[in-house]
Design an enzyme around this catalytic site. Structure first.
Site, PDB file in Angstrom:
ATOM      1  N   LYS A 145       0.830  -1.208   0.000  1.00 51.12           N
ATOM      2  CA  LYS A 145       0.000   0.000   0.000  1.00 51.12           C
ATOM      3  C   LYS A 145       0.866   1.259   0.000  1.00 51.12           C
ATOM      4  O   LYS A 145       0.528   2.262  -0.654  1.00 51.12           O
ATOM      5  CB  LYS A 145      -0.935  -0.012   1.208  1.00 51.12           C
ATOM      6  CG  LYS A 145      -2.015  -1.090   1.112  1.00 51.12           C
ATOM      7  CD  LYS A 145      -2.780  -1.251   2.410  1.00 51.12           C
ATOM      8  CE  LYS A 145      -3.811  -2.366   2.297  1.00 51.12           C
ATOM      9  NZ  LYS A 145      -4.502  -2.656   3.560  1.00 51.12           N
ATOM     10  N   GLN A 187      -5.001  -2.061   9.962  1.00 49.15           N
ATOM     11  CA  GLN A 187      -4.854  -3.330   9.260  1.00 49.15           C
ATOM     12  C   GLN A 187      -5.452  -4.478  10.074  1.00 49.15           C
ATOM     13  O   GLN A 187      -5.154  -4.644  11.252  1.00 49.15           O
ATOM     14  CB  GLN A 187      -3.371  -3.609   8.983  1.00 49.15           C
ATOM     15  CG  GLN A 187      -3.087  -4.916   8.255  1.00 49.15           C
ATOM     16  CD  GLN A 187      -3.655  -4.946   6.849  1.00 49.15           C
ATOM     17  OE1 GLN A 187      -3.715  -3.925   6.177  1.00 49.15           O
ATOM     18  NE2 GLN A 187      -4.079  -6.113   6.408  1.00 49.15           N
ATOM     19  N   ASP A 242     -10.797   2.251   4.447  1.00 46.47           N
ATOM     20  CA  ASP A 242     -11.324   0.909   4.183  1.00 46.47           C
ATOM     21  C   ASP A 242     -12.839   0.874   4.051  1.00 46.47           C
ATOM     22  O   ASP A 242     -13.413  -0.130   3.640  1.00 46.47           O
ATOM     23  CB  ASP A 242     -10.903  -0.059   5.297  1.00 46.47           C
ATOM     24  CG  ASP A 242      -9.631  -0.829   4.950  1.00 46.47           C
ATOM     25  OD1 ASP A 242      -9.314  -0.932   3.748  1.00 46.47           O
ATOM     26  OD2 ASP A 242      -8.975  -1.338   5.878  1.00 46.47           O
TER      27      ASP A 242
END
Length: 289
Positions: free
Chosen positions: A53, A97, A120
């Protein structure tokens, strides 16, 4: 029949090129999109994913900040890191995460994220907007993997209007939000949600024009389940023992499905790169607001 490849790598590359142009224009206005990542623990897959990322961010021209905490980090430590990202003016979107180590409450941590910076799209507010059909408007991001699946279908001209869609897996990051997205105006599919307790799962899959496998069981979807010409997207990935005894990665879809399907996303190289591209999209979009 040999399935047309739903090439996530090439499609993600095209999306990132488009985002790079948007970043140039934003910088001309004095705005630099910024990605933040919070990683807790030592999971190799998570470390690899987070690293990719940040490489994407550099490629697109975004600023990025990475915060790594040890596996024994306290809930207070994680909360503090989330608050720092909420307050950071140079971070326009960030992620926590997943999965978090045992002992940390995932839902609690996700709820602490500023919904406007939720790259997200998993904050309850943003998921609620998805249910209401307003996700994607203003500052409400769409979960990355479902958004990537929809974009992959769109860019390969796979028909969705009126299509029967079988989604195997009811997880919050893929299955549930994808079902909502596929029924939205303009996509207009009819979705059947399937899971480990579904009766006659094979029969439901056989009816589908589009099959999305996100159950995390290697080669679960068999070629005899697939309607000839259907589009099949392989999302789940697990480690299995290879012929030489070494661990290898395997998707949810059996390789022989390629002989029946009309379209097939590879795994790896299909939905995974699209997830990362849509994460970058959410960060750039947040900076544009």
């Amino acid at each position: 029949m040999t399935a047309i490849r739903l090439d996530g790598l090439a499609t993600a590359k095209a999306i990132k090129a488009e985002l790079a142009e948007r970043v140039v224009h934003l910088k001309q206005k004095g705005i630099t999109p910024g990605l933040g990542t919070l990683l807790v623990g030592d999971d190799p897959g998570s470390h690899s994913y987070v690293g990719s990322k940040h490489r994407d961010s550099a490629e697109i021209g975004m600023h990025s900040i990475r915060v790594d905490l040890p596996a024994d980090a306290s809930a207070a430590d994680v909360r503090a890191a989330i608050r720092d990202f909420n307050n950071a003016k140079d971070v326009t979107g960030y992620i926590v995460q997943l999965p978090l180590p045992f002992g940390l409450n995932t839902n609690e941590m996700l709820e602490l994220i500023d919904p406007a910076k939720d790259a997200d799209g998993l904050h309850p507010v943003n998921l609620g907007k998805l249910v209401l059909g307003v996700s994607g408007d203003l500052n409400s991001p769409v979960p990355c993997t479902p958004a990537g699946i929809v974009e992959l279908l769109k860019r390969h001209n796979v028909p969705t209007v009126g299509a029967e869609v079988a989604v195997i897996g009811r997880g919050i990051t893929v299955g549930r939000p994808l079902g909502l997205l596929m029924t939205r105006k303009g996509i207009d599919s009819t979705v059947t949600m399937l899971h480990s307790e579904s009766r006659d799962l094979e029969h439901a899959v056989k009816r589908a024009d589009i099959v999305v496998a996100a159950i995390g069981v290697a080669h679960f979807v068999r070629p005899e389940w697939i309607k000839p010409g259907a589009a099949v997207l392989d999302v789940g990935i697990t480690r299995v023992d290879g012929a030489d005894g070494k661990a290898v990665l395997a998707g949810d879809v059996h390789p022989d499905v390629a002989n029946v399907a009309g379209y097939l996303s590879p795994n790896p190289g299909g939905v995974g790169p699209m997830t990362r591209a849509m994460l970058a999209y959410n960060v750039v979009k947040a900076a544009s607001l």
